[in-house]
Scaffold this motif. Sequence first.
Motif, short mmCIF file in Angstrom:
data_model
loop_
_atom_site.label_atom_id
_atom_site.label_comp_id
_atom_site.label_asym_id
_atom_site.label_seq_id
_atom_site.Cartn_x
_atom_site.Cartn_y
_atom_site.Cartn_z
N LYS A 1 -51.97 110.45 51.01
CA LYS A 1 -51.73 110.48 49.72
C LYS A 1 -50.82 109.36 49.37
O LYS A 1 -50.87 108.82 48.32
CB LYS A 1 -51.55 111.84 49.00
CG LYS A 1 -52.53 112.83 48.72
CD LYS A 1 -52.21 114.20 48.61
CE LYS A 1 -53.28 115.28 48.43
NZ LYS A 1 -52.80 116.49 48.35
N GLU B 1 -46.97 117.91 48.77
CA GLU B 1 -46.42 117.38 47.54
C GLU B 1 -45.84 118.35 46.67
O GLU B 1 -45.04 118.10 45.71
CB GLU B 1 -47.53 116.59 46.64
CG GLU B 1 -48.55 117.41 46.27
CD GLU B 1 -49.70 117.76 47.41
OE1 GLU B 1 -50.72 118.23 46.90
OE2 GLU B 1 -49.51 117.35 48.45
N ILE C 1 -51.98 111.12 44.77
CA ILE C 1 -52.45 112.54 44.48
C ILE C 1 -53.63 112.58 43.36
O ILE C 1 -54.52 113.26 43.64
CB ILE C 1 -51.14 113.58 43.88
CG1 ILE C 1 -50.46 113.79 45.19
CG2 ILE C 1 -51.90 114.71 43.35
CD1 ILE C 1 -48.97 114.55 44.65
N LYS C 2 -53.33 111.62 42.37
CA LYS C 2 -54.17 111.35 41.40
C LYS C 2 -55.62 111.10 41.73
O LYS C 2 -56.65 111.51 41.24
CB LYS C 2 -53.67 110.39 40.32
CG LYS C 2 -54.46 110.50 39.00
CD LYS C 2 -53.81 109.38 37.95
CE LYS C 2 -52.43 109.66 37.53
NZ LYS C 2 -51.80 108.70 36.67
N LYS D 1 -41.54 109.32 44.44
CA LYS D 1 -42.31 110.27 43.47
C LYS D 1 -43.44 109.67 42.74
O LYS D 1 -44.76 109.87 42.85
CB LYS D 1 -41.31 110.72 42.53
CG LYS D 1 -41.92 111.67 41.73
CD LYS D 1 -40.87 112.48 40.80
CE LYS D 1 -41.65 113.34 39.77
NZ LYS D 1 -40.58 114.15 38.78
N THR D 2 -43.19 108.34 42.24
CA THR D 2 -44.14 107.56 41.58
C THR D 2 -45.42 106.96 42.38
O THR D 2 -46.65 107.50 42.04
CB THR D 2 -43.77 106.12 41.01
OG1 THR D 2 -42.43 106.44 40.15
CG2 THR D 2 -44.66 105.60 40.31
N GLU E 1 -47.39 110.43 43.32
CA GLU E 1 -48.09 111.01 42.01
C GLU E 1 -49.64 110.07 42.15
O GLU E 1 -50.49 110.49 41.51
CB GLU E 1 -47.34 110.75 40.96
CG GLU E 1 -46.20 111.81 40.66
CD GLU E 1 -45.33 111.85 39.50
OE1 GLU E 1 -45.37 110.65 38.64
OE2 GLU E 1 -44.43 112.60 39.20
N GLN E 2 -49.27 108.72 42.14
CA GLN E 2 -50.49 107.94 42.12
C GLN E 2 -51.46 108.31 43.12
O GLN E 2 -52.66 108.14 42.78
CB GLN E 2 -50.14 106.42 42.25
CG GLN E 2 -50.88 105.50 41.64
CD GLN E 2 -50.49 104.06 41.36
OE1 GLN E 2 -49.31 103.86 42.15
NE2 GLN E 2 -51.03 103.10 40.55
#
Length: 375
Positions: free
Chosen positions: A53, A334, A41-42, A34-35, A38-39
């Motif tokens: 991603k 995601e 996607i950002k 997940k981490t 998320e990084q």
Amino acid sequence: MIAAFPHLGPAAIAAAQLFSYLEIPHIVPPDNGKTTLEQGIKISPEEMCLPFKFMAGNLKAAYDAGADTAIMVATCGPCRLGEYGELLKETLQKAGCQYQWVLIDSISTIGLGELTRRLRLLTEETCISRRKFVKGMAMGVRLIFKMDRLRKRASERAGYLAEPYEAVKLLHETDEKLKCAGSFRECFALIREAEKMLDILKRKKGADPVKVLVVGEIYTSVEAAANGRLEEKLMKLGCSVKRHIDISWWIKYTLMDSLVSDKVRRLFLPGAGLADTVGGYGRETIAKILREKSCDGIIKIMPAGCMPEIVTKAFCEKLQKEKNYRILHLIYDEMSGEAGYETRIEAFVDMLERRKNVLVRNRHRLDQHRFGVDR
């Protein structure tokens, strides 16, 4: 130079061992999760697919940890993976990651001389002999083949075990040990030990499990985090699982691509239905589905927005309508909900089991009618 590379199934373990053997400083990004997503996607463009991603998140984390050279496999062709190197480079530069890039492409695309020049960039700051470099590459490839063979044996055998989850547990434990291994020799010993343990796991008497073929886009197939650990879920449900694409398959295919033209390869894919390659190994996926006769059902996976797989999905839907293929389509992004996927997978496996039982009963009755005995 401090090298980094994105995760792709067992390739990261082999790459880490290779760089350690060659005494090249390197950083292995944290496991996909997940981490990492998320990084990624950002910093990634919104329309990019899930594999992009994940890879962006991998390389961003490695850069923050001190890496300065990105190593990545890239293939030219209809798939956007042919442009991933440039897209990742631009995306990470905007995020403040000033990497030096080494793209490992196929010989058929860039030629042997250019590939050699790029590989030489990895060793220009060290005193590694050509012989040691070649030996290290050979052992790295050998390790990938052995890891893939162990996974393949465990996946196919899980449905025949009294406790299928034991095969999943064995693979998890072996992966963790391999990540901590100090040499190629130790890795090979760990795999031999795991193979012996797999052979002594208790079998289920008279087992005839549902056989499921998993096909689809290479990253989503190989990287468990990108498909919600689909293969493990099927194994725990008592299925015997085959996966069409893995890193070993990709290595052999890439070598063949360097030796055999696309026109010649078409001769070995009769009835694939796709005259030209659509990227993402979509034509090879269709050929595998048409050739596979032993599976009870097929699960086709792809990341949302994957252009080659959209073409392949349409062809698979045609097979479902015209030839009654049992295919479950799973699309990952995601925003995916874990519970929804589990429900669909369990329902699909349950349907295959019911159908298999009906066919077995009908065959049994037919045999009784033909031979007049209870078989």
